[in-house]
Design a protein around this motif. Structure first.
Motif: not given
Length: 221
Positions: A59-75
């Motif tokens: 997950x740490x290699x995901x593009x920055x545009x995918x790392x939405x606040x809160x949503x990314x950690x929920x996923x």
């Protein structure tokens, strides 16, 4: 009274206990099966640590545009929940009430690792940017020399230096920069909240999957 002859084949004969259920004097022993259960739990914990670690690195290699606040950690938490539930089905004979709790804690630990690895990628990207912008590096060196005798320039130099060598708190501030400038420690508070949310999402996912299995089992009966 009915008597059975020793040679009477119709007489009921007790079935011998299998070795794993035979304790002292032939009495079933619970402790004989306990190591197997503990071994399965230990294997699940080991597998869960590996799975959470692999998911956090990926997950740490995901593009920055995918790392939405809160949503990314929920996923991330939901993904951990599905993987750890599948692992429990493969290794555990039964899912205890402790499973979602431990899974949530492990997922939160993985979320911490995810945040740290994301910061390291951010730091490496800034270092590469500094190498490509040699003119800015020269300006930075000039500021460094001037900052030795001027406190005002020293503060400006420290600010510019953090653009190319960011600290962890700089990365956290960068994450929320689209929402404005957040003073410390609010970026850190938000990130710790995301870590907690990831753990809760993982725990709730396991509970929901277990509840769904029970409902399906009851309907099939």
């Amino acid at each position: 009274m009915i008597e059975f002859s020793p040679n009477d084949r119709s007489a009921p004969h007790p079935r011998p206990l299998s070795p794993e259920y035979r304790g002292e004097g032939g009495v079933p022993s619970v402790s004989d099966s306990a190591p197997t259960t503990y071994t399965r739990i230990a294997l699940w914990l080991l597998g869960a640590l590996v799975a959470v670690g692999v998911l956090s690195v990926t997950a740490s290699y995901a593009p920055g545009v995918m790392k939405r606040l809160i949503v990314f950690y929920i996923v991330y938490g939901i993904a951990c929940g599905f993987v750890l539930d599948w692992l429990a089905g493969e290794l555990l004979t039964r899912r205890g009430s402790w499973l979602p709790v431990i899974a949530g804690v492990l997922c939160a630990a993985g979320a911490l690792n995810l945040g740290w690895l994301s910061y390291r990628h951010f730091e490496q990207a800034r270092h590469l940017l500094a190498q490509q912008r040699s003119k800015d590096v020269q300006i930075l060196e000039t500021l460094r020399q001037a900052s030795e005798n001027d406190p005002a320039v020293r503060e400006e130099y420290a600010e510019e230096l953090r653009q190319f060598s960011p600290r962890f708190e700089d990365y956290l501030a960068h994450r929320v920069s689209s929402l404005g400038k957040w003073p410390a420690p609010w970026p850190l508070v938000l990130w710790l909240g995301e870590v907690s949310i990831a753990g809760v999402a993982c725990s709730l996912t396991l509970r929901q999957l277990n509840r769904t299995r029970r409902s399906t089992s009851n309907l099939s009966m």
